[in-house]
Motif scaffolding. Structure first.
Motif, PDB file in Angstrom:
ATOM      1  N   TYR A   1     146.377   7.568 -57.644  1.00  0.00           N
ATOM      2  CA  TYR A   1     146.430   8.423 -58.832  1.00  0.00           C
ATOM      3  C   TYR A   1     144.992   8.762 -59.167  1.00  0.00           C
ATOM      4  O   TYR A   1     144.071   8.127 -58.637  1.00  0.00           O
ATOM      5  CB  TYR A   1     147.110   7.695 -60.009  1.00  0.00           C
TER       6      TYR A   1
ATOM      7  N   GLY B   1     131.563   7.777 -60.779  1.00  0.00           N
ATOM      8  CA  GLY B   1     131.715   9.228 -60.691  1.00  0.00           C
ATOM      9  C   GLY B   1     132.289   9.791 -61.986  1.00  0.00           C
ATOM     10  O   GLY B   1     132.811   9.055 -62.840  1.00  0.00           O
ATOM     11  N   ARG B   2     132.184  11.103 -62.124  1.00  0.00           N
ATOM     12  CA  ARG B   2     132.756  11.849 -63.261  1.00  0.00           C
ATOM     13  C   ARG B   2     133.104  13.232 -62.753  1.00  0.00           C
ATOM     14  O   ARG B   2     132.732  13.603 -61.652  1.00  0.00           O
ATOM     15  CB  ARG B   2     131.709  12.023 -64.371  1.00  0.00           C
ATOM     16  N   TYR B   3     133.751  14.016 -63.546  1.00  0.00           N
ATOM     17  CA  TYR B   3     134.068  15.421 -63.229  1.00  0.00           C
ATOM     18  C   TYR B   3     134.796  15.491 -61.880  1.00  0.00           C
ATOM     19  O   TYR B   3     135.728  14.728 -61.645  1.00  0.00           O
ATOM     20  CB  TYR B   3     132.802  16.292 -63.267  1.00  0.00           C
TER      21      TYR B   3
ATOM     22  N   VAL C   1     136.049   3.105 -52.571  1.00  0.00           N
ATOM     23  CA  VAL C   1     137.199   2.234 -52.851  1.00  0.00           C
ATOM     24  C   VAL C   1     138.086   2.894 -53.896  1.00  0.00           C
ATOM     25  O   VAL C   1     137.607   3.284 -54.961  1.00  0.00           O
ATOM     26  CB  VAL C   1     136.744   0.856 -53.409  1.00  0.00           C
ATOM     27  N   SER C   2     139.372   2.971 -53.597  1.00  0.00           N
ATOM     28  CA  SER C   2     140.320   3.541 -54.550  1.00  0.00           C
ATOM     29  C   SER C   2     141.075   2.428 -55.259  1.00  0.00           C
ATOM     30  O   SER C   2     141.488   1.450 -54.631  1.00  0.00           O
ATOM     31  CB  SER C   2     141.319   4.432 -53.811  1.00  0.00           C
ATOM     32  N   ILE C   3     141.285   2.599 -56.568  1.00  0.00           N
ATOM     33  CA  ILE C   3     142.068   1.584 -57.300  1.00  0.00           C
ATOM     34  C   ILE C   3     143.554   1.913 -57.278  1.00  0.00           C
ATOM     35  O   ILE C   3     144.365   1.160 -57.809  1.00  0.00           O
ATOM     36  CB  ILE C   3     141.577   1.404 -58.761  1.00  0.00           C
ATOM     37  N   GLY C   4     143.959   3.017 -56.674  1.00  0.00           N
ATOM     38  CA  GLY C   4     145.389   3.344 -56.596  1.00  0.00           C
ATOM     39  C   GLY C   4     145.583   4.813 -56.322  1.00  0.00           C
ATOM     40  O   GLY C   4     144.648   5.609 -56.441  1.00  0.00           O
TER      41      GLY C   4
ATOM     42  N   PRO D   1     133.659   3.938 -56.419  1.00  0.00           N
ATOM     43  CA  PRO D   1     135.081   4.051 -56.712  1.00  0.00           C
ATOM     44  C   PRO D   1     135.498   5.515 -56.612  1.00  0.00           C
ATOM     45  O   PRO D   1     134.879   6.373 -57.233  1.00  0.00           O
ATOM     46  CB  PRO D   1     135.198   3.561 -58.163  1.00  0.00           C
ATOM     47  N   SER D   2     136.529   5.766 -55.818  1.00  0.00           N
ATOM     48  CA  SER D   2     136.935   7.150 -55.576  1.00  0.00           C
ATOM     49  C   SER D   2     138.391   7.179 -55.122  1.00  0.00           C
ATOM     50  O   SER D   2     138.807   6.334 -54.324  1.00  0.00           O
ATOM     51  CB  SER D   2     136.042   7.721 -54.469  1.00  0.00           C
TER      52      SER D   2
ATOM     53  N   ILE E   1     142.164   9.085 -62.182  1.00  0.00           N
ATOM     54  CA  ILE E   1     141.765   8.883 -63.577  1.00  0.00           C
ATOM     55  C   ILE E   1     140.487   9.692 -63.806  1.00  0.00           C
ATOM     56  O   ILE E   1     139.904  10.222 -62.841  1.00  0.00           O
ATOM     57  CB  ILE E   1     141.586   7.384 -63.921  1.00  0.00           C
TER      58      ILE E   1
ATOM     59  N   ALA F   1     137.404   2.666 -63.289  1.00  0.00           N
ATOM     60  CA  ALA F   1     137.671   2.184 -61.917  1.00  0.00           C
ATOM     61  C   ALA F   1     136.689   1.068 -61.550  1.00  0.00           C
ATOM     62  O   ALA F   1     137.079   0.055 -60.953  1.00  0.00           O
ATOM     63  CB  ALA F   1     137.585   3.346 -60.931  1.00  0.00           C
TER      64      ALA F   1
ATOM     65  N   SER G   1     137.476   8.850 -64.913  1.00  0.00           N
ATOM     66  CA  SER G   1     136.111   8.342 -64.792  1.00  0.00           C
ATOM     67  C   SER G   1     135.982   7.162 -63.864  1.00  0.00           C
ATOM     68  O   SER G   1     136.894   6.339 -63.719  1.00  0.00           O
ATOM     69  CB  SER G   1     135.596   7.928 -66.165  1.00  0.00           C
ATOM     70  N   GLY G   2     134.795   7.062 -63.259  1.00  0.00           N
ATOM     71  CA  GLY G   2     134.475   5.926 -62.392  1.00  0.00           C
ATOM     72  C   GLY G   2     134.187   4.667 -63.186  1.00  0.00           C
ATOM     73  O   GLY G   2     134.169   3.577 -62.612  1.00  0.00           O
TER      74      GLY G   2
END
Ligand code: SAM
Length: 248
Positions: free
Chosen positions: A137, A114-116, A132-135, A88-89, A139, A145, A141-142
């Motif tokens: 914007y 992911g983090r940071y 894969v992006s959830i939108g 997720p990214s 956030i 997501a 943390s992964g």
């Protein structure tokens, strides 16, 4: 659609993910054997005394980057044969209902949280099948997501929820879903649309289609440009256009 699925999540915070697998519909799916899950804390795969998972970015700049080695060791410890490995990214293509269906056909999905500032690119290059992006914007943390992706996917598996519920949902026919009402019939002086009380199935179907189209036109007109709709839908859209012209 696959009959069951294994979901593996690599995370520094398994406790964020655990509650989801132990609650509500997901917990039932796990009990029924439709979902098998495994949570891997990749901090367990560090070898230094401080159990370091992040480091400064080469080239400078703000923030930290998740180091390659613990994640690589964690991934190497898994059987990834036939697995689809997702990251997720915000820089991936958008997650859509179509993507959810595609992932739901897999036997094993693996998600790396992911983090940071993110993850060392060499991990993405070597192990990741899909970012894969959830939108549009960012956030922090992964984990959150990944939960969005997992929730969008597992509910499509056979036996998790009723297939009737899935068929009429937003996006399935290329449009958004119609409004819902339940008891009581009068709530704070507001009633329920007469047609829904009529028992006339064909009229209810037509009303719902029109309401779904109205909502799609108002909130997501981009969806209407994407499809060749049936004659019935095109008639309603023309009618809505005329109604807008009169008002406006
Ligand atoms: N520096 C990154 C950027 O600008 O693209 C943002 C990193 S974000 C603070 C930390 C992690 O959260 C990401 O590595 C990713 O796993 C997750 N994340 C943040 N926004 C996301 C989104 N829109 N879709 C999917 N994952 C997201």
């Amino acid at each position: 659609m696959a009959d069951g699925m294994k979901i593996t999540v690599l995370t520094l915070f398994p406790e964020i993910i655990k509650g989801f697998f132990e609650s509500s519909i997901m917990a039932k799916a796990v009990t029924k054997g439709l979902i098998e899950y495994e949570l891997i804390d990749f901090r367990e795969f560090t070898t230094d005394k401080h159990r370091t998972c992040d480091d400064y970015p080469y080239g400078g700049g703000a923030g930290m980057v998740l180091k390659a080695e613990p994640i690589a060791r964690a991934l190497d410890s898994l059987n990834l044969e036939g697995a689809r490995v997702l990251f997720p990214s915000p820089s991936g293509p958008l997650f859509t209902q179509k993507k959810a269906r595609e992932f739901a056909a897999e036997e094993h999905i693996v998600l790396l949280c992911g983090r940071y500032e993110g993850v060392d690119q060499r991990i993405i290059d070597e192990y990741i099948d899909d970012e894969v992006s959830i939108g549009d914007y960012v956030i922090s943390s992964g984990e959150i997501a990944s939960l969005v992706l997992i929730d969008g996917v597992y509910r499509l598996l056979d036996g998790v929820i009723s297939s009737d519920s899935l068929e009429e949902e937003s996006f399935e026919g290329g449009i958004l879903e119609y409004p819902h009402y339940t008891r009581p019939e009068i709530f704070r002086d507001e009633g329920v649309p007469e047609v829904l009380l009529s028992g006339h199935h064909e009229n209810i179907r037509k009303w719902r289609l029109r309401k779904g189209l109205e909502k799609t036109k108002r909130n997501r007109p981009d969806l209407l440009a994407l499809r060749n709709f049936s004659d019935e839908v095109q008639e309603i859209l023309k009618d809505l256009e005329l109604a807008d012209d009169k008002e406006g």
